[in-house]
Write an enzyme that holds these catalytic residues in place. Structure first.
Site, PDB file in Angstrom:
ATOM      1  N   HIS A   1     -53.489 -16.794 -89.546  1.00  0.00           N
ATOM      2  CA  HIS A   1     -54.556 -17.733 -89.927  1.00  0.00           C
ATOM      3  C   HIS A   1     -55.389 -18.089 -88.699  1.00  0.00           C
ATOM      4  CE1 HIS A   1     -53.484 -18.467 -94.052  1.00  0.00           C
ATOM      5  NE2 HIS A   1     -52.303 -18.980 -93.786  1.00  0.00           N
TER       6      HIS A   1
ATOM      7  N   HIS B   1     -47.230 -15.698 -89.321  1.00  0.00           N
ATOM      8  CA  HIS B   1     -48.072 -16.096 -90.449  1.00  0.00           C
ATOM      9  C   HIS B   1     -49.180 -17.059 -89.995  1.00  0.00           C
ATOM     10  CE1 HIS B   1     -48.645 -17.060 -94.816  1.00  0.00           C
ATOM     11  NE2 HIS B   1     -49.185 -18.140 -94.279  1.00  0.00           N
ATOM     12  N   GLU B   2     -48.778 -18.147 -89.350  1.00  0.00           N
ATOM     13  CA  GLU B   2     -49.772 -19.136 -88.921  1.00  0.00           C
ATOM     14  C   GLU B   2     -50.688 -18.557 -87.848  1.00  0.00           C
ATOM     15  OE1 GLU B   2     -50.124 -21.489 -90.811  1.00  0.00           O
ATOM     16  OE2 GLU B   2     -48.168 -21.357 -91.791  1.00  0.00           O
TER      17      GLU B   2
ATOM     18  N   HIS C   1     -57.965 -15.568 -87.826  1.00  0.00           N
ATOM     19  CA  HIS C   1     -59.095 -15.683 -88.759  1.00  0.00           C
ATOM     20  C   HIS C   1     -60.101 -16.705 -88.211  1.00  0.00           C
ATOM     21  CE1 HIS C   1     -59.937 -15.579 -93.422  1.00  0.00           C
ATOM     22  NE2 HIS C   1     -60.857 -14.932 -92.740  1.00  0.00           N
TER      23      HIS C   1
HETATM   24 ZN   LIG Z   1     -50.735 -19.307 -95.151  1.00  0.00          ZN
END
Ligand SMILES: [Zn+2]
Length: 716
Positions: free
Chosen positions: A512, A508-509, A515
C-alpha cells in the site's frame, strides 16, 4: 470475517473511524473553540510547516490546536467554494472542476494529521476532539454537494465533456465530481431530495443499530466452567486467559466468550464436543434469538431502504448503484467471478471435508462432522501433516533483518532507496522517518514506520497518508506516507522476532505504501490509493507473494543466533501449509459473496423470513446440514453495519488480481525490472486517474483471469 481484517489502507480505515466517532456524536462546544481561537496566530497547524519536506511538526502540535485550526480551514474552504459558485464567468473545467478539486487543501491536511494520530497515538482528549470535529467536516462536505448553484456549474461542464479536449485524468476527475453530486441526489426534485435525505438518515440509524445489537449480543454471552476436566485439549495460555476473565468477575474457574481471542482457540482445541457445540451455537445465533437485539427486522428495513434509495437515483438495485464505481462494473461481472471460483472450489472443499471426516474417524470419532467439529479436527490434521508452528520460524525473522529484506525488495524491483532522516519530526520516539529516493536520486516521498504496540495505538496494521501527492503550477508535491503495525516487541534478552504472518503483514502494508510513494497524479483526489474499493488491495496483496519465495527469503531470513539461512525444507512447509483447506476457505468466502449479492440485488421489497432467504441464497456453497439456531445475516456487520454491502466479492477479486498480476513476475523473473517498471508505471503511479480495468489490461495484457489464483492455491 476475512482472514486479514484490519489491513485496509487509510481510506477505509478513516471511514470506519468516522462511524465509531459518529456513534458518540456530541454538540460542538463552541466556547471551547472560541477560547482557543484568540491563539490561532500561534497555531502550528495553520502556518507553513518549516520542517524537512514540510512534514507535520508533530512535537509542536497539541490537542487544543485541532478544533480552532479545523474551523479556520473550513472557513477558508467555504470561501474557496463560494468564489467558485459566485464566479461570473462561464463555467469551465478549470474555473469549476479543477478549482473545486484544489479547494479545501488546508482542511484535508489537518484532517489527515488528526485521524493519523487518532489511530497511532491517541488519548481521550484527542478522541473528544475528533468527535467534535466530525460533524463540522460532514457539514462542510454536505454544503458543497447540496449547493444547487455549484452543481449547475459542474453539470454545465459535464454535459459538454465530449467537446472539451481533456486528458484521461481530467475526464476521470470531471466524471467523479459530477457523480459525487448526482449520487448525493443533486439531480432530484426538491421533494425527492427531501426523501433522499430521509432515507440516508434512516439508513445510518439502522446500520448503527445493527452493529450495536451484534456487539450487545457478543458482550452478553459467557460460558463459565468450574470443572477443569471439561477443558482438556486447551493450551495453557488459553486457560490462563480464561481464568483471568473469571477472576476479574470474582469467580473461580474459567470464563469463555464469543469474542475472537476466546472463541477461535476454543473451537480449535477443546476436546469436549458438547461445549464446542454450545459455544458455536452462541456465536452463530447472535441477534437471531428474538428480544431487544434481534436484527431480523433491521435487515428487512435496511435492504428495502437501500433498494428505495437506489431506485430514487435511477438504479434498479442497490448493487447496481454501488457497482457503478467499482472495477467489477455490474452484477454479471460479480456473479461470473463468484461462479468461476465456485466451480473450482466446491469439489476441492468436498474432498477436504472427506479427508477431515476420515481423519476424525481414525481418531475414534463416529457420526457426522458438524460445523463445531470442523476447526477441531482440521487443526489436529494440520499439526500432523505439516509439523510447523510460529516458534520454528520466528528466529529467522528478526525485525531489523526483515526491514532490510522488505526495503531491499523495493530496491531490487524499482531501484528506490530508503534513507533515515532523524531531522523529520515524529509523534513518538519509536517512529522512524525515512526519505525515499528514486533510482535517479530524485526525492519521492517521506515514509514513517511505526512497528510496535503501545497504549494509544489501535490494533491491527495499516497504511496511511499525512499528506497526499499532487501537481500544481509545475511543481510535484510529494506525499508523506506511514505504515503502522503491532508487531512483537523486543525483550531484554531477545530482539523483535516476527511471526511469518507478521512478515506477510509488513509486505502487505508496504505494498500500500508503494502505491502512495510512487503516486504521480495531477489531482490529489485521484492520487495513490484513491482507487475503487475493489482495486485497492492489488498493490498490497501482490507483495505477499514474495513471502514464500526462497530467493527472497534468502536475502534476509537468517537465524538471529546462529546466522544460518532459513532451511529450504522449512520454506517448502510454509508454502504447503499456505494451501491447507484452500477449497473450504475459498468456498466460505464465496458463500458470503453470494449471500451479499442476493440481499443487494433485490428489486422488490423484501417481506420474507431472513433465515429462509439466507439458506436459499447460499445453499450450493454449504457443506454442513442446516442448523436451525444459526444465522449469518443477522450478525453480518460487513454488509449491514459497514461499507461492504454489494462489495464482499472484493476480497476474492483482490486475490484473483494479485495472483494474475504476480504470474507475470513468475513468467519473466521474480525480480524482473521490466515487469516491475510496467507495474509501477501502469498501476502504482496511476492511482485512480483511469478505470482500473484499463490500467490492469495495460499492465497484464489481458483482463484478470482466475486461473493463476486457482493454480496458486492448488485448486486447479
Ligand atoms: Zn490492505
Amino acid at each position: 470475517m476475512q482472514i486479514k481484517t484490519g489491513f485496509e489502507p487509510v481510506k477505509n480505515y478513516l471511514m470506519r473511524s468516522n462511524i465509531i466517532i459518529i456513534r458518540k456524536l456530541k454538540f460542538v462546544s463552541l466556547l471551547s473553540i472560541l477560547s482557543v481561537m484568540v491563539h490561532a496566530q500561534s497555531n502550528p497547524l495553520l502556518g507553513e510547516f518549516k520542517t524537512p519536506h514540510t512534514t507535520a511538526p508533530f512535537p509542536e502540535i497539541k490537542n487544543e490546536h485541532f478544533l480552532p485550526a479545523l474551523s479556520e480551514a473550513i472557513k477558508t474552504g467555504e470561501q474557496e467554494t463560494a468564489s467558485i459558485a459566485d464566479n461570473k464567468e462561464k463555467p469551465t473545467f478549470e474555473n469549476t472542476i479543477e478549482a473545486l478539486e484544489r479547494s479545501g487543501k488546508m482542511l484535508s491536511r489537518i484532517r489527515s494529521i488528526l485521524f493519523g494520530l487518532i489511530s497511532a497515538e491517541t488519548n481521550d482528549e484527542l478522541q473528544q476532539t475528533a468527535q467534535e470535529a466530525t460533524p463540522m467536516m460532514v457539514k462542510y462536505q454536505n454544503d458543497i454537494t447540496l449547493n444547487p448553484v455549484l452543481f449547475q456549474r459542474v453539470k454545465a461542464v459535464y454535459v459538454q465533456r465530449d467537446k472539451l479536449s481533456l486528458s484521461a485524468e481530467q475526464q476521470t476527475l470531471l466524471k467523479n465530481t459530477y457523480l459525487g453530486f448526482v449520487r448525493q441526489g443533486a439531480n432530484l426534485s426538491d421533494a425527492e431530495k427531501e426523501k433522499f435525505r430521509e432515507l440516508k438518515t434512516e439508513l445510518s440509524k439502522l446500520t448503527l443499530q445493527f452493529g450495536e445489537n451484534v456487539l450487545k449480543e457478543t458482550n452478553n454471552y459467557e460460558m463459565h466452567i468450574s470443572d477443569k476436566n471439561r477443558l482438556t485439549g486447551l493450551p495453557e495460555s488459553v486457560l490462563e486467559a480464561a481464568a483471568a476473565v473469571a477472576k476479574s468477575k470474582n469467580r473461580e474457574g474459567w470464563t469463555f466468550d464469543i469474542t475472537m481471542p476466546s472463541y477461535l482457540p476454543f473451537m480449535k482445541f477443546a476436546d469436549n464436543r458438547d461445549l464446542r457445540r454450545e459455544l458455536y451455537l452462541a456465536y452463530m445465533s447472535k441477534s437471531f434469538q428474538g428480544g431487544a437485539y434481534d436484527n431480523r427486522e433491521n435487515i428487512r428495513k435496511i435492504v428495502n431502504l437501500r433498494m428505495e434509495l437506489a431506485n430514487l437515483l435511477g438504479y434498479s438495485s442497490y448493487a447496481d448503484y454501488v457497482l457503478e464505481q467499482r472495477m467489477a462494473t455490474n452484477r454479471d461481472d460479480v456473479y461470473n467471478l463468484l461462479e468461476d471460483l465456485y466451480t473450482a472450489s466446491y469439489p476441492a472443499a468436498l474432498k477436504e471435508k472427506e479427508e477431515i471426516a476420515n481423519y476424525a474417524k481414525k481418531t475414534g470419532f463416529s457420526g457426522e462432522i458438524m460445523p463445531w467439529d470442523w476447526s477441531y479436527y482440521a487443526e489436529k490434521l494440520k499439526e500432523e501433516k505439516f509439523d510447523l508452528n510460529d516458534e520454528m520460524l520466528k528466529p529467522y525473522f528478526e525485525l531489523s533483518k526483515v526491514i532490510d529484506g522488505v526495503f531491499g525488495l523495493a530496491t531490487r524491483l524499482y531501484g528506490v532507496t530508503f534513507k533515515p532522516n532523524p531531522e523529520i519530526p515524529v509523534y513518538h520516539k519509536e517512529v522512524i522517518p525515512y526519505e525515499v529516493y528514486d533510482a535517479d536520486g530524485s526525492f519521492l516521498a517521506v515514509l514513517y514506520t511505526d512497528f510496535h504496540p503501545r497504549p494509544g495505538k489501535r490494533g491491527g496494521a495499516w497504511m496511511g497518508e499525512y499528506k497526499s501527492q499532487w501537481k500544481e503550477n509545475g511543481t510535484d508535491s510529494r506525499p508523506h506516507i506511514t505504515i503502522v503495525m503491532n508487531f512483537t516487541k523486543p525483550t531484554e534478552t531477545k530482539p523483535a522476532l516476527l511471526t511469518f504472518s507478521e512478515v506477510e503483514t509488513f509486505l502487505h502494508e508496504f505494498g500500500h505504501a508503494l502505491h502512495g510513494i510512487f503516486a504521480n497524479s495531477t489531482y490529489s483526489s485521484l492520487s495513490g490509493t484513491s482507487v475503487y474499493q475493489d482495486f485497492v488491495e492489488l498493490p498490497s496483496q501482490i507483495m505477499e507473494n514474495w513471502a514464500v519465495e526462497k530467493d527472497f527469503l534468502d536475502q534476509f531470513a537468517i537465524h538471529y543466533k546462529t546466522g544460518e539461512p532459513i532451511p529450504a525444507g522449512l520454506v517448502k512447509k510454509i508454502k504447503d501449509a499456505e494451501n491447507y483447506l484452500a477449497g473450504y476457505l475459498s468456498l466460505r468466502q464465496l458463500s458470503f459473496g453470494f449471500l451479499d449479492m442476493a440481499w443487494h440485488t433485490l428489486e422488490q421489497p423484501f417481506k420474507g423470513e431472513i433465515k429462509e432467504f439466507e439458506e436459499e441464497a447460499w445453499k450450493k456453497t454449504q457443506l454442513f446440514p442446516i442448523i436451525d439456531e444459526a444465522c449469518m445475516s443477522t450478525q453480518f456487520g460487513h454488509l449491514f453495519a459497514g461499507g461492504y454491502g454489494a462489495g464482499y466479492y472484493s476480497y476474492k477479486l483482490a486475490e484473483v488480481l494479485d495472483a494474475d498480476a504476480f504470474s507475470l513476475f513468475r513468467e519473466q523473473g521474480l525480480f524482473s525490472r521490466e515487469v516491475a517498471t510496467s507495474f509501477r508505471e501502469n498501476i502504482l503511479e496511476k492511482g485512480g486517474t483511469e478505470h482500473p480495468m484499463i490500467l490492469y489490461k495495460r499492465f497484464r495484457g489481458h483482463e484478470p483471469s482466475a486461473d493463476a489464483l486457482l493454480k496458486r492455491s492448488g485448486l486447479k
